[in-house]
Write a protein that holds these residues in place. Structure first.
Motif, PDB file in Angstrom:
ATOM      1  N   TYR A   1       0.825  -1.206   0.000  1.00  0.00           N
ATOM      2  CA  TYR A   1       0.000   0.000   0.000  1.00  0.00           C
ATOM      3  C   TYR A   1       0.861   1.258   0.000  1.00  0.00           C
ATOM      4  O   TYR A   1       0.609   2.205  -0.755  1.00  0.00           O
TER       5      TYR A   1
ATOM      6  N   MET B   1       0.960   4.127  -2.788  1.00  0.00           N
ATOM      7  CA  MET B   1       0.675   5.516  -2.440  1.00  0.00           C
ATOM      8  C   MET B   1       1.737   6.436  -3.024  1.00  0.00           C
ATOM      9  O   MET B   1       1.432   7.447  -3.651  1.00  0.00           O
TER      10      MET B   1
ATOM     11  N   ARG C   1      -1.625  13.962   0.881  1.00  0.00           N
ATOM     12  CA  ARG C   1      -2.114  12.604   1.096  1.00  0.00           C
ATOM     13  C   ARG C   1      -2.741  12.501   2.466  1.00  0.00           C
ATOM     14  O   ARG C   1      -2.430  13.258   3.377  1.00  0.00           O
ATOM     15  N   THR C   2      -3.658  11.551   2.578  1.00  0.00           N
ATOM     16  CA  THR C   2      -4.250  11.206   3.861  1.00  0.00           C
ATOM     17  C   THR C   2      -4.788   9.783   3.759  1.00  0.00           C
ATOM     18  O   THR C   2      -5.058   9.302   2.674  1.00  0.00           O
ATOM     19  N   ASP C   3      -4.864   9.117   4.876  1.00  0.00           N
ATOM     20  CA  ASP C   3      -5.522   7.809   4.909  1.00  0.00           C
ATOM     21  C   ASP C   3      -5.989   7.517   6.305  1.00  0.00           C
ATOM     22  O   ASP C   3      -5.737   8.272   7.215  1.00  0.00           O
TER      23      ASP C   3
END
Length: 115
Positions: A29, A33, A113-115
């Protein structure tokens, strides 16, 4: 019947995030990303909700020494941990703040970005 799939004790949040990031799916992941962000040297990248800074080093490597990474988190303990973890990286700053009201001027980043 007992299961070893679930934690029997609530784990430390930072250790848990680090452990998940180090699994095969976590690493996959993270690589995806970085690929999707298409970061270039010299850019400014925001990590919104950076937590303890798990991804800040990889983002800093991607922007190289000519770029900047800004981590933002609303949690003081997370922001402090991220600051400690990136203390040797001159191109990383961590700010305490709400991602809905960023402590930054408009148009100050090339990627986010963020998650």
């Amino acid at each position: 019947m007992t299961s070893s799939v679930f934690e029997t004790i609530t784990p430390d949040a930072f250790a848990y995030l680090d452990r998940v990031a180090s699994t095969d799916p976590g690493r996959s992941y993270k690589l995806r990303m970085l690929d999707e962000l298409a970061i270039r040297a010299g850019e400014t990248v925001l990590d919104l909700g950076c937590g303890p800074g798990t991804d800040l080093a990889a983002l800093a490597d991607a922007v190289t020494g000519t770029g900047t990474v800004i981590g933002v988190d609303h949690d003081r303990a997370s922001a402090d941990a991220a600051t400690d973890r990136t203390a040797g990286r001159g191109n990383v700053t961590v700010r305490l703040g709400d991602i809905h009201e960023l402590p930054l001027p408009d148009d100050s980043a090339d990627r986010a970005r963020t998650d």
